[in-house]
Design a protein around this motif. Sequence first.
Motif, PDB file in Angstrom:
ATOM      1  N   LEU A 198       0.843  -1.191   0.000  1.00 20.87           N
ATOM      2  CA  LEU A 198       0.000   0.000   0.000  1.00 20.87           C
ATOM      3  C   LEU A 198       0.879   1.242   0.000  1.00 20.87           C
ATOM      4  O   LEU A 198       2.071   1.174   0.294  1.00 20.87           O
ATOM      5  N   ILE A 199       0.293   2.365  -0.359  1.00 24.30           N
ATOM      6  CA  ILE A 199       0.983   3.648  -0.271  1.00 24.30           C
ATOM      7  C   ILE A 199       0.685   4.284   1.073  1.00 24.30           C
ATOM      8  O   ILE A 199       1.590   4.727   1.769  1.00 24.30           O
ATOM      9  N   GLU A 200      -0.584   4.305   1.455  1.00 23.14           N
ATOM     10  CA  GLU A 200      -0.933   4.784   2.791  1.00 23.14           C
ATOM     11  C   GLU A 200      -2.231   4.130   3.254  1.00 23.14           C
ATOM     12  O   GLU A 200      -3.049   3.705   2.437  1.00 23.14           O
ATOM     13  N   ALA A 201      -2.364   4.040   4.567  1.00 22.49           N
ATOM     14  CA  ALA A 201      -3.602   3.533   5.174  1.00 22.49           C
ATOM     15  C   ALA A 201      -4.020   4.546   6.211  1.00 22.49           C
ATOM     16  O   ALA A 201      -3.186   5.243   6.797  1.00 22.49           O
ATOM     17  N   ASP A 202      -5.333   4.644   6.453  1.00 19.43           N
ATOM     18  CA  ASP A 202      -5.741   5.551   7.517  1.00 19.43           C
ATOM     19  C   ASP A 202      -6.102   4.791   8.783  1.00 19.43           C
ATOM     20  O   ASP A 202      -6.104   3.551   8.807  1.00 19.43           O
TER      21      ASP A 202
ATOM     22  N   MET B 240      -6.518  10.392   7.521  1.00 18.09           N
ATOM     23  CA  MET B 240      -7.471  10.042   6.454  1.00 18.09           C
ATOM     24  C   MET B 240      -6.668   9.849   5.168  1.00 18.09           C
ATOM     25  O   MET B 240      -5.799  10.674   4.875  1.00 18.09           O
ATOM     26  N   VAL B 241      -6.937   8.789   4.423  1.00 14.63           N
ATOM     27  CA  VAL B 241      -6.201   8.585   3.173  1.00 14.63           C
ATOM     28  C   VAL B 241      -6.597   9.648   2.151  1.00 14.63           C
ATOM     29  O   VAL B 241      -7.749  10.094   2.123  1.00 14.63           O
ATOM     30  N   SER B 242      -5.618  10.015   1.301  1.00  9.30           N
ATOM     31  CA  SER B 242      -5.872  11.071   0.317  1.00  9.30           C
ATOM     32  C   SER B 242      -6.514  10.525  -0.965  1.00  9.30           C
ATOM     33  O   SER B 242      -6.834  11.283  -1.876  1.00  9.30           O
ATOM     34  N   HIS B 243      -6.676   9.214  -1.035  1.00  6.88           N
ATOM     35  CA  HIS B 243      -7.342   8.542  -2.155  1.00  6.88           C
ATOM     36  C   HIS B 243      -7.698   7.160  -1.636  1.00  6.88           C
ATOM     37  O   HIS B 243      -6.927   6.588  -0.863  1.00  6.88           O
ATOM     38  N   VAL B 244      -8.840   6.620  -2.028  1.00  6.08           N
ATOM     39  CA  VAL B 244      -9.221   5.291  -1.517  1.00  6.08           C
ATOM     40  C   VAL B 244      -9.288   4.278  -2.645  1.00  6.08           C
ATOM     41  O   VAL B 244     -10.006   4.483  -3.622  1.00  6.08           O
ATOM     42  N   ASP B 245      -8.549   3.188  -2.510  1.00  4.61           N
ATOM     43  CA  ASP B 245      -8.676   2.054  -3.434  1.00  4.61           C
ATOM     44  C   ASP B 245      -9.376   0.892  -2.774  1.00  4.61           C
ATOM     45  O   ASP B 245     -10.176   0.200  -3.405  1.00  4.61           O
ATOM     46  N   HIS B 246      -9.056   0.654  -1.494  1.00  5.06           N
ATOM     47  CA  HIS B 246      -9.641  -0.464  -0.747  1.00  5.06           C
ATOM     48  C   HIS B 246     -10.292   0.147   0.487  1.00  5.06           C
ATOM     49  O   HIS B 246      -9.611   0.747   1.312  1.00  5.06           O
TER      50      HIS B 246
ATOM     51  N   VAL C  47      -7.499   2.022   2.573  1.00  6.81           N
ATOM     52  CA  VAL C  47      -6.171   1.886   1.975  1.00  6.81           C
ATOM     53  C   VAL C  47      -6.096   2.587   0.619  1.00  6.81           C
ATOM     54  O   VAL C  47      -6.980   2.445  -0.232  1.00  6.81           O
ATOM     55  N   ASN C  48      -5.015   3.335   0.454  1.00  6.06           N
ATOM     56  CA  ASN C  48      -4.663   3.967  -0.820  1.00  6.06           C
ATOM     57  C   ASN C  48      -3.482   3.199  -1.398  1.00  6.06           C
ATOM     58  O   ASN C  48      -2.416   3.174  -0.792  1.00  6.06           O
ATOM     59  N   SER C  49      -3.688   2.568  -2.554  1.00  2.00           N
ATOM     60  CA  SER C  49      -2.607   1.790  -3.197  1.00  2.00           C
ATOM     61  C   SER C  49      -2.020   2.512  -4.392  1.00  2.00           C
ATOM     62  O   SER C  49      -1.092   1.993  -5.007  1.00  2.00           O
ATOM     63  N   THR C  50      -2.588   3.645  -4.769  1.00  2.00           N
ATOM     64  CA  THR C  50      -2.261   4.155  -6.100  1.00  2.00           C
ATOM     65  C   THR C  50      -1.766   5.596  -6.170  1.00  2.00           C
ATOM     66  O   THR C  50      -1.017   5.929  -7.082  1.00  2.00           O
TER      67      THR C  50
ATOM     68  N   GLY D  78      -4.009  -2.465 -10.110  1.00  2.43           N
ATOM     69  CA  GLY D  78      -3.602  -3.810 -10.499  1.00  2.43           C
ATOM     70  C   GLY D  78      -4.641  -4.833 -10.075  1.00  2.43           C
ATOM     71  O   GLY D  78      -5.838  -4.614 -10.217  1.00  2.43           O
ATOM     72  N   GLY D  79      -4.145  -5.937  -9.537  1.00  2.00           N
ATOM     73  CA  GLY D  79      -5.071  -6.982  -9.105  1.00  2.00           C
ATOM     74  C   GLY D  79      -5.425  -6.890  -7.636  1.00  2.00           C
ATOM     75  O   GLY D  79      -6.157  -7.732  -7.114  1.00  2.00           O
ATOM     76  N   SER D  80      -4.913  -5.857  -6.955  1.00  2.00           N
ATOM     77  CA  SER D  80      -5.083  -5.845  -5.499  1.00  2.00           C
ATOM     78  C   SER D  80      -6.556  -5.834  -5.097  1.00  2.00           C
ATOM     79  O   SER D  80      -6.946  -6.478  -4.126  1.00  2.00           O
ATOM     80  N   GLY D  81      -7.397  -5.134  -5.857  1.00  2.00           N
ATOM     81  CA  GLY D  81      -8.823  -5.081  -5.533  1.00  2.00           C
ATOM     82  C   GLY D  81      -9.542  -6.390  -5.830  1.00  2.00           C
ATOM     83  O   GLY D  81     -10.427  -6.801  -5.075  1.00  2.00           O
TER      84      GLY D  81
END
Length: 504
Positions: free
Chosen positions: A362-366, A417-423, A371-374, A386-389
């Motif tokens: 991950l890039i960051e988690a809150d 707080m994450v600055s973008h949410v992927d998960h 989780v922000n992966s991107t 990618g395939g993480s989701g």
Amino acid sequence: GSGRIHHPGLARRVVDADAAAAHIRHGDTVGMSGFTGAGYPKVVPQALARRISDTHAAGHPFRVNVWTGASTAPELDGALAAADGVELRLPYQSDPVSREKINAGLMEYIDVHLSHVAQMAWMGFLGPLDVAVIEVSGITADGDLIPSSSIGNNKTWLDQADRVVLEVNSWQSAALDGMHDVYYGTALPPDRKPIQLTRPHDRIGVPYLRCPEEKIVAIVETDAPDRNSPFKAPDADSQAIAGHIVEFLEQEVSRGRLPRPLLPLQSGVGNVANAVLAGLANSSFEGLTAYTEVIQDGMLELLCSGRMVSASATAFSLSPEGTARFDAEAAVLRERILLRPQEISNHPEIVRRLGVLAMNGLIEADIYGNVNSTHVMGSRIQNGIGGSGDFARNAYTSFFLTPSTAKGGAISTIVPMVSHVDHTEHDVSVIVTEQGLADLRGLAPRKRAELVIERCAHPDYRPALRDYYQRALRDSPGRHTPHLLAEALSWHTRYLADGTMRSQ
Ligand code: 0RQ
């Protein structure tokens, strides 16, 4: 010739890269092979990039849309991006030149769940595909295509494209023949049937890709290596992360929540994921399996030692040493590895059925487990989801791994707080840093926050996170997921202004 083309009619279609690239025109959408630096075309994209540059120099436009399996290499993404030849790119990429163009707003990028790409193409959501440029490792006497070191979306591109260009790469191991399982049973709703795969190593398809002979407009022979990036030797942080995960898995087994040989593993890209697999190599687990996307060095090691008995993936991503190891042990590995199209390697139905243990970076988690992966600081794309989701949402247990700081400690990867949410918090079971492991399963938001701060955050950032959380508990209008909205992203804005998330 290389002796890899056994079909006489197709052997007569061999031309040079420039002649092959001439089949691609301005405005075309081109589906290329390639996944995590494996099995991408090596010479036609570079010939195309030269033609694009020449056309631009003559004052004319020339841009194409590029679809792949996932990331490729400098010879493909790098060359085309440097020539300003890419209008739109999907579904995942990690090339630094492309990243700069995308973040400068000069190239469009659609970041797609990897299992979704083929069906999106079939459903017509992406528009028509003009040309496919696919690397294969050989062509049989019957005209069947022997896939190379990745499959990715190749089946779909070959089926959908009007014109097909093949690169036959004799550098690829001849032992790949028979290692693939290409499933031709997919359909669109309402005609879909269950996918009859109940063990990671089940064969449900055929070893070869098919393509009508008349669509193949050019074949180029190559003898060039895959990207083969070296891995960093696991550092102290990666080893600590791996240690926490192995300990957790042991505990889950002793509590009866996981069977002894575990459940199929999925492991993401990058050095941390590779280190976790190295950690498993030194554990007491035997009879491991993998249902994953990519086979990296760490997994190859498990397969060679016999600690892992089988692995299903869509691609290899090996270092030069890993490639040598593969060649040396190909006879054994052939029995243990299957490569599949990415819509099957990442299929939600199968990931859920098998009960995959998913481990991704991950890039960051809150503090609540989003989780922000991107995205770096909310707006700059790093790679892609990618395939993480595909794996995280459908996994038996979904782990996200990261060092607790980045950029020499100037960034905390645990933020308010994450600055973008992927998960979203709903898809994240366990967060692991070198500091420790937070098992978020069965916990309501406030309990999650306390655990993430105390177990995962770096000690340098823990007091500021506690302070934020305590003030949020006191002042937030809602007490379910307490936040101070005016402050929630202040760590990011401070970094953008001062080059550090530290407040003093
Ligand atoms: O950049 O090298 O310029 O310093 O991100 O970070 O720590 O080397 O970790 O290689 O495991 O990558 C999420 C990007 C992690 C990857 C991500 C910077 C850091 C460095 C890389 P530098 P590390 P990794 C299935 C799984 C999404 C796709 C996925 C990824 C660089 O795992 O792309 O999961 N995942 N696929 O400095 C600013 C932060 C940062 C940060 C890290 N908080 N802020 N920069 N970095 N955290 C496989 C496939 O899908 C194919």
